[in-house]
Design a protein around this motif. Structure first.
Motif, PDB file in Angstrom:
ATOM      1  N   ALA A 349       0.036   2.977   4.393  1.00 30.82           N
ATOM      2  CA  ALA A 349      -0.437   1.598   4.277  1.00 30.82           C
ATOM      3  C   ALA A 349      -1.038   1.347   2.907  1.00 30.82           C
ATOM      4  O   ALA A 349      -0.807   0.301   2.285  1.00 30.82           O
ATOM      5  CB  ALA A 349      -1.472   1.307   5.370  1.00 30.82           C
ATOM      6  N   LEU A 350      -1.784   2.340   2.395  1.00 31.89           N
ATOM      7  CA  LEU A 350      -2.380   2.213   1.063  1.00 31.89           C
ATOM      8  C   LEU A 350      -1.304   2.130  -0.016  1.00 31.89           C
ATOM      9  O   LEU A 350      -1.421   1.368  -0.978  1.00 31.89           O
ATOM     10  CB  LEU A 350      -3.318   3.392   0.798  1.00 31.89           C
ATOM     11  CG  LEU A 350      -4.068   3.386  -0.533  1.00 31.89           C
ATOM     12  CD1 LEU A 350      -4.932   2.132  -0.653  1.00 31.89           C
ATOM     13  CD2 LEU A 350      -4.918   4.649  -0.677  1.00 31.89           C
ATOM     14  N   GLU A 351      -0.223   2.908   0.143  1.00 30.98           N
ATOM     15  CA  GLU A 351       0.879   2.858  -0.819  1.00 30.98           C
ATOM     16  C   GLU A 351       1.512   1.471  -0.863  1.00 30.98           C
ATOM     17  O   GLU A 351       1.797   0.940  -1.939  1.00 30.98           O
ATOM     18  CB  GLU A 351       1.941   3.904  -0.457  1.00 30.98           C
ATOM     19  CG  GLU A 351       1.513   5.345  -0.679  1.00 30.98           C
ATOM     20  CD  GLU A 351       2.579   6.319  -0.191  1.00 30.98           C
ATOM     21  OE1 GLU A 351       3.713   5.866   0.078  1.00 30.98           O
ATOM     22  OE2 GLU A 351       2.275   7.515  -0.063  1.00 30.98           O
ATOM     23  N   VAL A 352       1.742   0.912   0.318  1.00 31.64           N
ATOM     24  CA  VAL A 352       2.357  -0.420   0.390  1.00 31.64           C
ATOM     25  C   VAL A 352       1.437  -1.459  -0.253  1.00 31.64           C
ATOM     26  O   VAL A 352       1.877  -2.294  -1.062  1.00 31.64           O
ATOM     27  CB  VAL A 352       2.663  -0.794   1.855  1.00 31.64           C
ATOM     28  CG1 VAL A 352       3.150  -2.242   1.951  1.00 31.64           C
ATOM     29  CG2 VAL A 352       3.704   0.148   2.445  1.00 31.64           C
ATOM     30  N   VAL A 353       0.149  -1.405   0.093  1.00 30.36           N
ATOM     31  CA  VAL A 353      -0.801  -2.365  -0.454  1.00 30.36           C
ATOM     32  C   VAL A 353      -0.891  -2.223  -1.973  1.00 30.36           C
ATOM     33  O   VAL A 353      -0.891  -3.224  -2.707  1.00 30.36           O
ATOM     34  CB  VAL A 353      -2.181  -2.196   0.206  1.00 30.36           C
ATOM     35  CG1 VAL A 353      -3.230  -3.036  -0.516  1.00 30.36           C
ATOM     36  CG2 VAL A 353      -2.128  -2.589   1.671  1.00 30.36           C
ATOM     37  N   ILE A 369      -9.767  -5.245   4.995  1.00 28.05           N
ATOM     38  CA  ILE A 369     -10.737  -4.674   5.934  1.00 28.05           C
ATOM     39  C   ILE A 369     -10.040  -3.735   6.915  1.00 28.05           C
ATOM     40  O   ILE A 369     -10.552  -2.649   7.246  1.00 28.05           O
ATOM     41  CB  ILE A 369     -11.470  -5.807   6.680  1.00 28.05           C
ATOM     42  CG1 ILE A 369     -12.385  -6.555   5.703  1.00 28.05           C
ATOM     43  CG2 ILE A 369     -12.262  -5.262   7.856  1.00 28.05           C
ATOM     44  CD1 ILE A 369     -13.023  -7.792   6.276  1.00 28.05           C
ATOM     45  N   THR A 370      -8.839  -4.148   7.381  1.00 27.45           N
ATOM     46  CA  THR A 370      -8.070  -3.296   8.283  1.00 27.45           C
ATOM     47  C   THR A 370      -7.710  -1.978   7.599  1.00 27.45           C
ATOM     48  O   THR A 370      -7.793  -0.904   8.214  1.00 27.45           O
ATOM     49  CB  THR A 370      -6.783  -4.022   8.729  1.00 27.45           C
ATOM     50  OG1 THR A 370      -7.138  -5.242   9.385  1.00 27.45           O
ATOM     51  CG2 THR A 370      -5.981  -3.154   9.692  1.00 27.45           C
ATOM     52  N   LEU A 371      -7.318  -2.055   6.340  1.00 25.23           N
ATOM     53  CA  LEU A 371      -6.971  -0.847   5.581  1.00 25.23           C
ATOM     54  C   LEU A 371      -8.196   0.049   5.401  1.00 25.23           C
ATOM     55  O   LEU A 371      -8.107   1.286   5.555  1.00 25.23           O
ATOM     56  CB  LEU A 371      -6.389  -1.242   4.226  1.00 25.23           C
ATOM     57  CG  LEU A 371      -6.019  -0.100   3.284  1.00 25.23           C
ATOM     58  CD1 LEU A 371      -4.993   0.832   3.927  1.00 25.23           C
ATOM     59  CD2 LEU A 371      -5.493  -0.643   1.956  1.00 25.23           C
ATOM     60  N   ILE A 372      -9.335  -0.538   5.076  1.00 29.78           N
ATOM     61  CA  ILE A 372     -10.564   0.252   4.910  1.00 29.78           C
ATOM     62  C   ILE A 372     -10.919   0.981   6.197  1.00 29.78           C
ATOM     63  O   ILE A 372     -11.257   2.181   6.184  1.00 29.78           O
ATOM     64  CB  ILE A 372     -11.727  -0.661   4.454  1.00 29.78           C
ATOM     65  CG1 ILE A 372     -11.501  -1.122   3.004  1.00 29.78           C
ATOM     66  CG2 ILE A 372     -13.070   0.057   4.576  1.00 29.78           C
ATOM     67  CD1 ILE A 372     -12.473  -2.193   2.541  1.00 29.78           C
ATOM     68  N   GLU A 373     -10.819   0.290   7.328  1.00 29.77           N
ATOM     69  CA  GLU A 373     -11.119   0.933   8.605  1.00 29.77           C
ATOM     70  C   GLU A 373     -10.134   2.058   8.899  1.00 29.77           C
ATOM     71  O   GLU A 373     -10.509   3.122   9.417  1.00 29.77           O
ATOM     72  CB  GLU A 373     -11.094  -0.106   9.729  1.00 29.77           C
ATOM     73  CG  GLU A 373     -12.232  -1.118   9.683  1.00 29.77           C
ATOM     74  CD  GLU A 373     -13.597  -0.459   9.773  1.00 29.77           C
ATOM     75  OE1 GLU A 373     -13.737   0.531  10.524  1.00 29.77           O
ATOM     76  OE2 GLU A 373     -14.522  -0.921   9.083  1.00 29.77           O
TER      77      GLU A 373
END
Length: 479
Positions: A349-353, A369-373
Motif C-alpha cells: 500500500a505504501l508503494e502504491v501511495v 490515516i488508513t495507511l498509517i494505521e
C-alpha cells in the motif's frame, strides 16, 4: 410494439361575448361541460370552494388589475408577483389564466404560456397541464401569426415533456411531443428525443425507447452522444451487452465521438459480465482515443478488480495509469489502500501511495490515516511517521486519535524527543492537542530520565488547563 393510448382531452370553452375587465366576466372552469346557451354575464368560477373564497378572489383581482385593457404583461405581473405569493389564492392561477382567455380584447402569448406551464409542471397538476397544452395548440402565440412559428413553443413543450417523463407519464409525454411537432418549424431538437428516450429507459420500457429512437432516424434527426449513451446503458441494464457493443460501433460509424460516459458504461458492462480483460482493454482504448479518465473510470476498474480478489492486478493497473499521467486529480484511492492494509500488505500500500503521490496524485486524508494505521499494525513505525510528516507538509491535519497513537509508539521506543518535534510540527499546522498527547510526552521524557524536558511539557499542560491538581503535576514531572 405498445400502442399509445391517446389521453382524454378536456375541451376548453370558446370565448364568451365581449365583457369589461371590472365586471370580471370569465369562462367557467374548463373541466366543466360547455353550456348550450349563452348565459347571463358570469363571474369568475372557482369550483369546489366556498363562497367566501370566491368573493375574496374577485376582490383580490379587482384590487390588483384595475385598468383595462388587460395585456399579457400585466397578467403575468399579477400571476408572478401577486397571486403566486398569496397563501390562499396561489392555486387559482389556472382559473385566472382561463378567465383571461375569454376577454375578446385579450390574447395570451408565449410569456403567459411559459409561466403557466412551469407552474403546473412544478406543482404536478398534470391534468390541467394537458388542458393547457391543448389550448396552446389551438390558440398559438401571436408570434405565430406570420410565416414562422413562435420560437418559444419548443422550450415550452420541452419543459412539459420533461415533467411528464420525470413522473413516468410517458403516454402524455409522447402526445405532447406529437402536438409540438405540428406547431414548430422544422424538426424537433435532438434534446427532446433524448428526454423521451431517457424517460422510457428510466421506467424500464427498453423496447419503446428503441422504437422512439427509430422514429428519430425516420425523422432524419441525428442522434448525439447522449442519445447513444442512454441506449447503451439501457442495453447493459437489460443484459444485452452484445447489442450495446454493436450500438457503440454504430455510434462511431456515424461520426459521433464517444465520451467518458460511453466508455465507463461499457467497462462496467464488461466487468458485470466477468470479462475483466476486455474491460481493461477498453480502458486502454479510451487512452488511445484521447478521452480523459474520470474518477468513476478508476473506481470501476480498481474497485471491480478488488471485489474479485485481484488486488495485485488493481495495483499494477493503477500504477501504470499513474505513469501514463491519466489518473484524474480528484480520484481517491482510499479503497485500494484499505483492502491492502486489511490483507496485511501495508508495505505494498505504501508503494502504491508513494508512486501516485510522487506524480501529483495526492491521497485523501482518510487514505493517509488508513495507511498509517496499517503500518502501525505491521510495526513499521518509521514509515508511519514519514507518512504523517508528509501529510502535514501537504497541509493535511490528522485526527487527534491517530496522532496520539503515533506519538505513543515513538515514546514506547524511547524516541520521545522525536515525538515532541512531531507535536510542534502538528501544532503549527493547526492540530489542536488534547491532554492525552501532553501526558504521553511528559511520561515519555520522565521514563527516559529527561526531567527538564518533561517539566517543560508539564508546564505547558498546566498553562492550558490540562492538569487538575498538584498531585497530577508531580506525577508527570517525577515519572
Amino acid at each position: 410494439m405498445r400502442r399509445f393510448r391517446r389521453p382524454k382531452v378536456i375541451p376548453l370553452l370558446e370565448p364568451k361575448p365581449p365583457s369589461q375587465l371590472p365586471q370580471l366576466s370569465p369562462i367557467p372552469n374548463p373541466s366543466l361541460p360547455k353550456p348550450q346557451q349563452n348565459p347571463p354575464s358570469p363571474i369568475l368560477t372557482v369550483s369546489h370552494h366556498n363562497t367566501s373564497n370566491h368573493t375574496q378572489l374577485i376582490t383580490f383581482i379587482k384590487t390588483h388589475i384595475k385598468n383595462p385593457p388587460l395585456t399579457p404583461k400585466t397578467l403575468l405581473h399579477f400571476l408572478k408577483s401577486k397571486l403566486h405569493h398569496h397563501p390562499t389564492f396561489t392555486h387559482f392561477d389556472f382559473h385566472v389564466f382561463n378567465w383571461a382567455s375569454t376577454i375578446d380584447s385579450y390574447r395570451h402569448d408565449h410569456s403567459t404560456f411559459e409561466w403557466m406551464t412551469h407552474s403546473l409542471s412544478n406543482t404536478h397538476r398534470f391534468t390541467e397541464l394537458g388542458s393547457l397544452l391543448e389550448f396552446i395548440a389551438s390558440n398559438p402565440c401571436p408570434c405565430s401569426d406570420g410565416i414562422f412559428s413562435c420560437p418559444r413553443t419548443e422550450p415550452i413543450f420541452r419543459f412539459s415533456i420533461s415533467a411528464y417523463c420525470r413522473v413516468g407519464r410517458l403516454d402524455d409525454a409522447v402526445m405532447a411531443f406529437e402536438s409540438m411537432r405540428r406547431l414548430i418549424d422544422g424538426k424537433p431538437s435532438v434534446v427532446l428525443y433524448n428526454i423521451v428516450i431517457h424517460g422510457f429507459v428510466k421506467c424500464g420500457r427498453h423496447d419503446e425507447a428503441l422504437w422512439f429512437y427509430e422514429n428519430m432516424g425516420r425523422d432524419r434527426v441525428k442522434g448525439d452522444v447522449f442519445t447513444f449513451n442512454i441506449l447503451i446503458s439501457s442495453y447493459c441494464r437489460n443484459s444485452k451487452f452484445g447489442l450495446a457493443l454493436e450500438l457503440f460501433k454504430e455510434m462511431r460509424g456515424k461520426g459521433c465521438s464517444p465520451n467518458v460516459v460511453s466508455f465507463n458504461t461499457l467497462i462496467r458492462g464488461f466487468f458485470r459480465e466477468g470479462k475483466f480483460e476486455d474491460g481493461i482493454e477498453m480502458a486502454y482504448e479510451m487512452i488511445e482515443f484521447g478521452c480523459e479518465f474520470s474518477s468513476v473510470t478508476c473506481e470501476i476498474l480498481v474497485d471491480g478488480l478488488c471485489r474479485e480478489g485481484r488486488v495485485e492486478e488493481a495495483c499494477e493497473l493503477l500504477i501504470d495509469f499513474s505513469r501514463r499521467g491519466v489518473v484524474p486529480g480528484g480520484y481517491d484511492y482510499y479503497g485500494l489502500v484499505e483492502v491492502l492494509c486489511k490483507k496485511r500488505k501495508s508495505s505494498r500500500a505504501l508503494e502504491v501511495v508513494d508512486e501516485l503521490w510522487m506524480r501529483g496524485n495526492v491521497p485523501s486524508l482518510i487514505a493517509c490515516i488508513t495507511l498509517i494505521e496499517g503500518l502501525r499494525r505491521s510495526v513499521r513505525i518509521d514509515e508511519a511517521v514519514e507518512v504523517m510528516e508528509r501529510m502535514l507538509e501537504e497541509g493535511m491535519v490528522p485526527d487527534i486519535v491517530t496522532f496520539n497513537c503515533v506519538v505513543q509508539d515513538l515514546c514506547n521506543l524511547g524516541r520521545t524527543e522525536e515525538a515532541d518535534k512531531l507535536r510542534l510540527l502538528s501544532s503549527s499546522k493547526g492540530l489542536e492537542l488534547d491532554g492525552t498527547a501532553y501526558t504521553i510526552l511528559a511520561l515519555g521524557y520522565s521514563r527516559e530520565g529527561k526531567k527538564e524536558e518533561g517539566k517543560v511539557v508539564a508546564d505547558e499542560m498546566l498553562d492550558r488547563g490540562f492538569i487538575p491538581d498538584l498531585a497530577t503535576y508531580n506525577r508527570l514531572v517525577g515519572g
